[in-house]
Design an enzyme around this catalytic site. Structure first.
Site, PDB file in Angstrom:
ATOM      1  N   SER A  54      35.490-162.394  35.137  1.00  0.00           N
ATOM      2  CA  SER A  54      36.408-163.309  35.830  1.00  0.00           C
ATOM      3  C   SER A  54      36.534-164.627  35.075  1.00  0.00           C
ATOM      4  O   SER A  54      37.490-165.367  35.301  1.00  0.00           O
ATOM      5  CB  SER A  54      35.983-163.532  37.285  1.00  0.00           C
ATOM      6  OG  SER A  54      36.123-162.333  38.020  1.00  0.00           O
ATOM      7  N   CYS A  69      29.311-157.257  42.133  1.00  0.00           N
ATOM      8  CA  CYS A  69      29.018-156.433  40.947  1.00  0.00           C
ATOM      9  C   CYS A  69      27.504-156.476  40.766  1.00  0.00           C
ATOM     10  O   CYS A  69      26.978-156.890  39.764  1.00  0.00           O
ATOM     11  CB  CYS A  69      29.732-156.953  39.723  1.00  0.00           C
ATOM     12  SG  CYS A  69      29.315-158.643  39.297  1.00  0.00           S
ATOM     13  N   ARG A 109      34.955-155.536  36.798  1.00  0.00           N
ATOM     14  CA  ARG A 109      36.087-156.422  36.556  1.00  0.00           C
ATOM     15  C   ARG A 109      36.361-156.664  35.088  1.00  0.00           C
ATOM     16  O   ARG A 109      37.281-157.393  34.751  1.00  0.00           O
ATOM     17  CB  ARG A 109      35.859-157.755  37.283  1.00  0.00           C
ATOM     18  CG  ARG A 109      36.012-157.599  38.771  1.00  0.00           C
ATOM     19  CD  ARG A 109      35.254-158.623  39.590  1.00  0.00           C
ATOM     20  NE  ARG A 109      35.168-158.146  40.956  1.00  0.00           N
ATOM     21  CZ  ARG A 109      34.322-157.194  41.355  1.00  0.00           C
ATOM     22  NH1 ARG A 109      33.463-156.645  40.498  1.00  0.00           N
ATOM     23  NH2 ARG A 109      34.337-156.760  42.601  1.00  0.00           N
ATOM     24  N   CYS A 132      30.629-164.753  40.080  1.00  0.00           N
ATOM     25  CA  CYS A 132      30.217-164.385  38.722  1.00  0.00           C
ATOM     26  C   CYS A 132      30.695-165.422  37.721  1.00  0.00           C
ATOM     27  O   CYS A 132      29.965-165.845  36.831  1.00  0.00           O
ATOM     28  CB  CYS A 132      30.822-163.039  38.327  1.00  0.00           C
ATOM     29  SG  CYS A 132      29.912-161.625  38.952  1.00  0.00           S
ATOM     30  N   CYS A 183      25.776-162.664  41.846  1.00  0.00           N
ATOM     31  CA  CYS A 183      26.840-162.065  42.640  1.00  0.00           C
ATOM     32  C   CYS A 183      26.288-160.886  43.422  1.00  0.00           C
ATOM     33  O   CYS A 183      25.428-160.167  42.934  1.00  0.00           O
ATOM     34  CB  CYS A 183      27.924-161.592  41.672  1.00  0.00           C
ATOM     35  SG  CYS A 183      29.274-160.737  42.460  1.00  0.00           S
ATOM     36  N   GLU A 206      35.549-162.453  45.933  1.00  0.00           N
ATOM     37  CA  GLU A 206      34.198-162.981  45.925  1.00  0.00           C
ATOM     38  C   GLU A 206      34.260-164.384  45.299  1.00  0.00           C
ATOM     39  O   GLU A 206      34.842-164.551  44.226  1.00  0.00           O
ATOM     40  CB  GLU A 206      33.301-162.034  45.112  1.00  0.00           C
ATOM     41  CG  GLU A 206      31.944-162.577  44.733  1.00  0.00           C
ATOM     42  CD  GLU A 206      31.106-163.014  45.923  1.00  0.00           C
ATOM     43  OE1 GLU A 206      31.127-162.332  46.956  1.00  0.00           O
ATOM     44  OE2 GLU A 206      30.431-164.045  45.794  1.00  0.00           O
ATOM     45  N   HIS A 222      24.862-157.515  36.019  1.00  0.00           N
ATOM     46  CA  HIS A 222      24.240-158.626  35.303  1.00  0.00           C
ATOM     47  C   HIS A 222      22.789-158.318  34.959  1.00  0.00           C
ATOM     48  O   HIS A 222      22.281-158.789  33.936  1.00  0.00           O
ATOM     49  CB  HIS A 222      24.363-159.922  36.113  1.00  0.00           C
ATOM     50  CG  HIS A 222      25.767-160.401  36.190  1.00  0.00           C
ATOM     51  ND1 HIS A 222      26.375-161.079  35.167  1.00  0.00           N
ATOM     52  CD2 HIS A 222      26.714-160.253  37.146  1.00  0.00           C
ATOM     53  CE1 HIS A 222      27.631-161.344  35.495  1.00  0.00           C
ATOM     54  NE2 HIS A 222      27.851-160.840  36.698  1.00  0.00           N
ATOM     55  N   CYS A 267      36.232-162.388  40.990  1.00  0.00           N
ATOM     56  CA  CYS A 267      34.883-162.740  41.429  1.00  0.00           C
ATOM     57  C   CYS A 267      34.506-164.067  40.817  1.00  0.00           C
ATOM     58  O   CYS A 267      34.030-164.142  39.702  1.00  0.00           O
ATOM     59  CB  CYS A 267      33.855-161.691  41.068  1.00  0.00           C
ATOM     60  SG  CYS A 267      32.229-162.261  41.596  1.00  0.00           S
TER      61      CYS A 267
HETATM   62 NI1  NFE Z   1      30.771-160.779  40.834  1.00  0.00          NI
HETATM   63 FE1  NFE Z   1      31.528-159.498  38.118  1.00  0.00          FE
HETATM   64  C1  NFE Z   1      32.267-157.916  37.857  1.00  0.00           C
HETATM   65  C2  NFE Z   1      30.732-159.511  36.525  1.00  0.00           C
HETATM   66  S1  NFE Z   1      32.877-161.048  37.476  1.00  0.00           S
HETATM   67  S2  NFE Z   1      31.954-159.333  40.225  1.00  0.00           S
HETATM   68  O1  NFE Z   1      32.760-156.891  37.859  1.00  0.00           O
HETATM   69  O2  NFE Z   1      30.215-159.498  35.581  1.00  0.00           O
HETATM   70  O3  NFE Z   1      34.316-160.666  37.059  1.00  0.00           O
END
Ligand code: NFE
Ligand code: MG
Length: 572
Positions: free
Chosen positions: A506, A64, A483, A553, A61, A14, A68, A550
């Protein structure tokens, strides 16, 4: 002679990631990771109502997709001292477990498997032998010789047409592919089955959160009413569907995903010695069972491990000003005033850096080379993610995690040291998917029991009115995104967001070096990796994909310069 390999963009992730690697005598001797999208979500959030933040953050994102929102409502609840009712905690946990199973299965089959599975080789498989293989590793019913023969015919048509579609541009035939044709055919079958299954499990999100991706959340609880007799509420029928979906998900994880990982791993045991990288692991922990503030009640343990020392789990405090800090030595940002690390409550995001920036033909790796900041914990570079969660839970003596890790190592007949690797990272993700399957059903039963006992509350109105808030408040909402360790820090002033900082998984793993030259996880993990053919850098992709990148993110938003300028004007 040294040669520089550039992989840009890295696909089957991503977001927008560039990897550069210096290769000498067939091995990587140095590496750089760059996020090539500009961030800006923190800028957009300034001045808004804190109760709205989750809806913006969640759209960081689409992968995931819930985490958030979860971190955001927790940050605001932490700042305003709001405690959500037990059903809200259970529903959030259920959605969390759903997210893990969905995200991890999709990652394994659709983003990572083709690093290990040669689709074209599957054409050479004997369907009867494939059936024997499949029935030997699992009781999953779709395993007859006829099933695999049909699938192989479909695949042959696809390949003969010369239009490989979703399978185009793979490094097919690369000598690093080691699976026999039958294992390749079985994996391709499950690739397609996983595509079908993943659209089912997300219905749990649509039931509790109205939609997927980006289900609805609420500061103070969850925005769904429980009434077992009301057609438009969470009623008996919808609860029954959730139960069925969770049970089917557990079956898929246990009868397809785990057996596939265990069937593939023995062919790639050399990858248990490659890709380890950093020796430090960080987790915030998640899945509260007695409220967000009661960290000891979390199913996923909070803590840190340094130097692979599994005998000691160090305490982590996301409020500690000298604990988590973000650095920008190699990022296209500038801080006002003193340089150095910033705890996120004092964090700063602006686009004022005026030095050389992209175009990206050549990264100036001695200067700034990424839109990601560089987070550190007490100055240490830390890996976050499934491997960190399994190691910290294991080292902390968490019975569920210890049992799951021990089972998997037993099945592979391998010592715990194999976990510190590319293979270990991929195995850890499968191991924790099974935990999510089991825990999800536990939370489901608890939710049913609460409702049967007459508790239908899913939110509290406590402190909903801004007039009841203090003039200034600060909060931190932590989570374990698929992640890895995720946290949002918020500063509220005069009932508006004065500062908002996201430090996401990430960002920890994919960030550029810090000012002391310490590499972050991606860069460190590539050192020593063999590269057979610089024009087909399959080995780089294997290790980078094992983190499940990702970058959306990690850098939060893509906008072109004109748009960013407009946002800045709007908030300043
Ligand atoms: Ni967009 Fe995410 C996850 C977050 S970034 S995927 O899992 O927070 O690593
Ligand atoms: Mg951030």
């Amino acid at each position: 002679m040294n040669s520089r390999i550039v992989v840009d963009p890295v696909t089957r992730i991503e977001g927008h990631l560039r990897i550069e690697a210096e290769v000498k005598d067939g091995r990587i001797v140095d590496a750089w990771s760059a996020g090539t999208m500009v961030r800006g979500l923190e800028i957009i959030l300034r001045g808004r109502d804190p109760r709205d933040a989750w809806a913006f953050c969640e759209r960081v994102c689409g992968v995931c997709t819930t985490v958030h929102a979860l971190a955001s409502v927790r940050a605001v609840e932490d700042a305003l001292d709001i405690r959500v009712p037990p059903n809200a905690e259970l529903i959030r946990n259920l959605m969390f477990c759903t997210q893990y199973m969905h995200d991890h299965v999709v990652h394994f089959y659709h983003l990572h498997a083709l690093d290990w599975v040669d689709v074209v080789s599957a054409l050479k498989a004997d369907p009867a032998a494939t059936s024997t293989l499949a029935q030997g590793v699992s009781k999953w019913p779709k395993s007859s010789p006829g099933y695999f023969a049909d699938l192989q015919k479909r695949l042959a048509k696809f390949v003969e047409s010369g239009q490989l579609g979703i399978f185009a541009n793979g490094y097919w035939g690369h000598p690093a592919f080691k699976l026999p044709p039958e294992a390749n055919l079985m994996a391709v079958a499950h690739y397609l089955e996983a595509l079908e299954w993943q659209k089912e499990i997300v219905k749990v999100h649509t039931i509790f959160g109205g939609k997927n991706p980006h289900p609805n959340y609420l500061v103070g609880g969850m925005p769904c009413a429980v009434n077992i007799e009301e057609a438009n509420a969470i009623n008996a029928e919808r609860l029954a569907l959730v139960g069925r979906l969770l049970a089917e998900a557990k079956t898929f994880v246990e009868q397809v995903y785990i057996p596939d990982v265990l069937a593939v791993a023995p062919f790639y045991l050399d990858w248990a010695g490659i890709g380890g990288g950093l020796e430090n692991y960080l987790c915030y922990g998640d899945l509260p069972t007695g409220g967000f503030a009661d960290v000891a009640g979390y199913k996923f343990v909070r803590g840190a491990i340094l130097g692979r020392n599994l005998n000691e789990v160090l305490p982590v405090d996301p409020r500690d000003d000298t604990g988590i800090q973000e650095f920008i030595d190699h990022s296209w940002y500038e801080y006002e005033g003193a340089a150095g690390g910033r705890h996120p409550w004092r964090g700063e995001t602006n686009l004022k850096y005026s030095g050389p920036k992209p175009p990206y033909e050549h990264l100036d790796v001695d200067a700034k080379y990424s839109w990601l900041k560089t987070p550190r914990w007490k100055g240490h570079a830390m890996e976050v993610g499934p491997l960190s969660r399994m190691l910290v839970g294991y080292a902390a003596g968490n019975a569920d995690v210890k049992g799951a890790v021990t089972d998997a190592l037993g099945a592979l007949k391998a010592p715990a040291s194999v976990l510190f690797s590319t293979l270990g990272r991929t195995a850890a993700r499968a191991i924790e998917s099974r935990l999510a399957a089991v825990w999800g059903l536990e939370f489901y039963q608890q939710l049913l029991a609460n409702i049967k006992a007459g508790d239908s509350r899913t939110f509290t109105r406590e402190r909903w009115e801004p007039a009841s808030w203090p003039a200034e408040a600060r909060g931190v909402g932590t989570s374990e995104a698929p992640r890895g360790a995720l946290a949002h820090w918020i500063v509220i002033q005069d009932r508006k967001i004065a500062n908002y900082q996201l430090v996401v998984p990430s960002t920890w793993n994919a960030s550029p070096r810090d000012g002391r030259g310490q590499r972050s996880a991606y860069e460190a993990s590539l050192i020593g990796t063999p590269v057979h053919d610089p024009h087909q850098p399959l080995e780089i992709i294997r290790t980078i994909h094992s983190f499940d990148p990702c970058l959306a993110c990690a850098v939060h938003l893509y906008e072109d310069q004109v748009e960013i300028a407009r946002h800045e004007l709007a908030v300043n």
